[in-house]
Design a protein around this motif. Structure first.
Motif, PDB file in Angstrom:
ATOM      1  N   CYS A 111       0.779  -1.278   0.135  1.00 63.40           N
ATOM      2  CA  CYS A 111       0.005   0.087  -0.084  1.00 63.40           C
ATOM      3  C   CYS A 111       0.882   1.219  -0.064  1.00 63.40           C
ATOM      4  N   ASN A 112       1.896   1.354   0.937  1.00 63.69           N
ATOM      5  CA  ASN A 112       2.799   2.559   0.837  1.00 63.69           C
ATOM      6  C   ASN A 112       3.502   2.452  -0.345  1.00 63.69           C
ATOM      7  N   LYS A 115       1.210   4.210  -2.857  1.00 62.50           N
ATOM      8  CA  LYS A 115       0.959   5.631  -2.661  1.00 62.50           C
ATOM      9  C   LYS A 115       2.251   6.532  -3.261  1.00 62.50           C
ATOM     10  N   GLU A 116       3.441   5.986  -2.949  1.00 66.32           N
ATOM     11  CA  GLU A 116       4.681   6.720  -3.087  1.00 66.32           C
ATOM     12  C   GLU A 116       5.020   6.613  -4.635  1.00 66.32           C
ATOM     13  N   GLN A 118       2.419   6.742  -6.952  1.00 66.15           N
ATOM     14  CA  GLN A 118       1.399   7.691  -7.389  1.00 66.15           C
ATOM     15  C   GLN A 118       2.036   9.229  -7.292  1.00 66.15           C
ATOM     16  N   ARG A 119       2.629   9.152  -5.801  1.00 62.10           N
ATOM     17  CA  ARG A 119       3.273  10.670  -5.695  1.00 62.10           C
ATOM     18  C   ARG A 119       4.434  10.972  -6.825  1.00 62.10           C
TER      19      ARG A 119
END
Length: 199
Positions: A111-112, A115-116, A118-119
């Motif tokens: 999950c992390n 997110k990273e 996508q950032r």
């Protein structure tokens, strides 16, 4: 365990109720130990993990008692002694506990990472919007792609670079898969990016 066994044998008891406050995962190993230990195997044992709020409410009836571990243990024992807690704690097979923890850790790690990534894609779009639009790289996070992002500060630097030098750079950083094709695709994409604002 020795004290529990001593109390059981000295009073000729065949049943023991063991209670402890829930402490998330910290009490699990103790419960497994109490459930599996051979010392208590001959006895009928029941283990109860109590909600701390429940114990706190029960303790309100003993308003003159201080707050320490010995008193808390007494309150938990008295709570069990009143017999209003009949359901024994359910604990799954501890052999799978390590696998469960690993699976949970992997889930949060994935999950992390999502997110990273996508950032990172948001930042990449600001710097090299053509790469995300034209799909220059089959894998946006390949070694070749990451080397391009790190080495070149702007799209203009890529557009002005000699094609042979860019091809050699891609050959060095990548797996030597169609470096000339990738180099041409990169320059074509960044040329569109650098020319379009002037229009």
């Amino acid at each position: 365990m020795k004290r529990i066994l001593s109390a059981l044998t000295s009073h000729f008891l065949d049943t023991v109720l063991i209670g402890l406050e829930a402490t998330s995962v910290y009490g699990d190993n103790l419960v497994y130990f109490l459930r599996e230990d051979a010392v208590l195997a001959p006895f009928n044992r029941k283990i109860h993990v109590l909600n701390p709020k429940e114990v706190k409410k029960f303790k309100e009836f003993y308003n003159d008692l201080p707050k320490n571990d010995y008193v808390d243990a007494f309150v938990i024992a008295d709570c069990l002694r009143f017999g209003r807690i009949n359901k024994e704690v359910y604990m799954g097979d501890y052999h799978y506990k390590a696998l469960q923890n690993l699976a949970r850790a992997r889930y949060f790690a994935v999950c992390n990472i999502v997110k990273e990534k996508q950032r990172f894609m948001n930042v990449l779009f600001k710097k090299y919007s053509a790469f995300t639009q034209e799909k220059v790289f089959s894998d946006t996070f390949s070694n070749t792609a990451l080397a391009i992002y790190e080495e070149f500060e702007s799209a203009e630097a890529l557009a002005n670079m000699d094609l042979q030098e860019l091809t050699a750079f891609i050959m060095e950083k990548g797996k030597n898969r169609f470096p000339d094709v990738i180099a041409k695709a990169i320059q074509k994409a960044v040329e569109v990016l650098t020319i379009s604002p002037k229009r």
